[in-house]
Write a protein that holds these residues in place. Structure first.
Motif, mmCIF file in Angstrom:
data_model
loop_
_atom_site.group_PDB
_atom_site.id
_atom_site.type_symbol
_atom_site.label_atom_id
_atom_site.label_comp_id
_atom_site.label_asym_id
_atom_site.label_seq_id
_atom_site.Cartn_x
_atom_site.Cartn_y
_atom_site.Cartn_z
ATOM 1 N N LYS A 1 0.830 -1.191 0.000
ATOM 2 C CA LYS A 1 0.000 0.000 0.000
ATOM 3 C C LYS A 1 0.873 1.253 0.000
ATOM 4 N N ILE A 2 0.281 2.352 -0.407
ATOM 5 C CA ILE A 2 1.001 3.622 -0.470
ATOM 6 C C ILE A 2 1.469 4.049 0.919
ATOM 7 N N ILE B 1 5.317 4.969 1.877
ATOM 8 C CA ILE B 1 5.708 6.241 2.481
ATOM 9 C C ILE B 1 6.488 5.992 3.767
ATOM 10 N N ASP B 2 6.013 5.074 4.599
ATOM 11 C CA ASP B 2 6.724 4.753 5.839
ATOM 12 C C ASP B 2 8.122 4.215 5.562
ATOM 13 N N LEU C 1 10.266 7.140 4.419
ATOM 14 C CA LEU C 1 10.588 7.989 5.568
ATOM 15 C C LEU C 1 11.668 7.348 6.440
ATOM 16 N N GLY C 2 11.590 6.052 6.624
ATOM 17 C CA GLY C 2 12.600 5.360 7.421
ATOM 18 C C GLY C 2 13.983 5.481 6.810
ATOM 19 N N TYR C 3 14.091 5.254 5.512
ATOM 20 C CA TYR C 3 15.384 5.384 4.834
ATOM 21 C C TYR C 3 15.888 6.828 4.859
ATOM 22 N N THR C 4 14.984 7.761 4.654
ATOM 23 C CA THR C 4 15.361 9.171 4.678
ATOM 24 C C THR C 4 15.874 9.576 6.058
ATOM 25 N N LEU C 5 15.221 9.104 7.097
ATOM 26 C CA LEU C 5 15.652 9.433 8.453
ATOM 27 C C LEU C 5 17.021 8.839 8.777
ATOM 28 N N ALA D 1 6.274 12.160 11.706
ATOM 29 C CA ALA D 1 5.402 11.552 10.702
ATOM 30 C C ALA D 1 5.628 10.044 10.640
ATOM 31 N N TYR D 2 6.874 9.614 10.711
ATOM 32 C CA TYR D 2 7.209 8.191 10.655
ATOM 33 C C TYR D 2 6.616 7.420 11.844
ATOM 34 N N VAL D 3 6.806 7.963 13.035
ATOM 35 C CA VAL D 3 6.298 7.295 14.234
ATOM 36 C C VAL D 3 4.773 7.267 14.235
#
Length: 68
Positions: free
Chosen positions: A2-3, A7-8, A11-15, A60-62
């Motif tokens: 799912k989208i 996104i999660d 976001l995890g990789y970006t963080l 946002a990730y959490v």
């Protein structure tokens, strides 16, 4: 997948990347301060902006992981 999950994951990789960058930035600031006697001016400002983005994206990730 799912989208929401994509996104999660993004976001995890970006963080992780942002955390590595802020660690290297602060380390570089400390090294230039003690070795050169003068801290590079851009390191403090970059650390400030990275910390802001880590806080916003981390929230946002959490929230997306439902671990808040």
């Amino acid at each position: 997948m799912k989208i929401h999950q994509k996104i999660d994951k993004w976001l995890g990789y970006t963080l992780v990347i942002l955390m590595v960058l802020i660690t290297l930035d602060v380390l570089w600031g400390v090294i230039t301060r003690y070795v050169g006697g003068n801290q590079a001016a851009w390191t403090e400002e970059l650390a400030r902006f990275l910390l802001i983005w880590i806080g916003l994206l981390g929230t946002a990730y959490v929230s997306g992981q439902r671990k808040h």
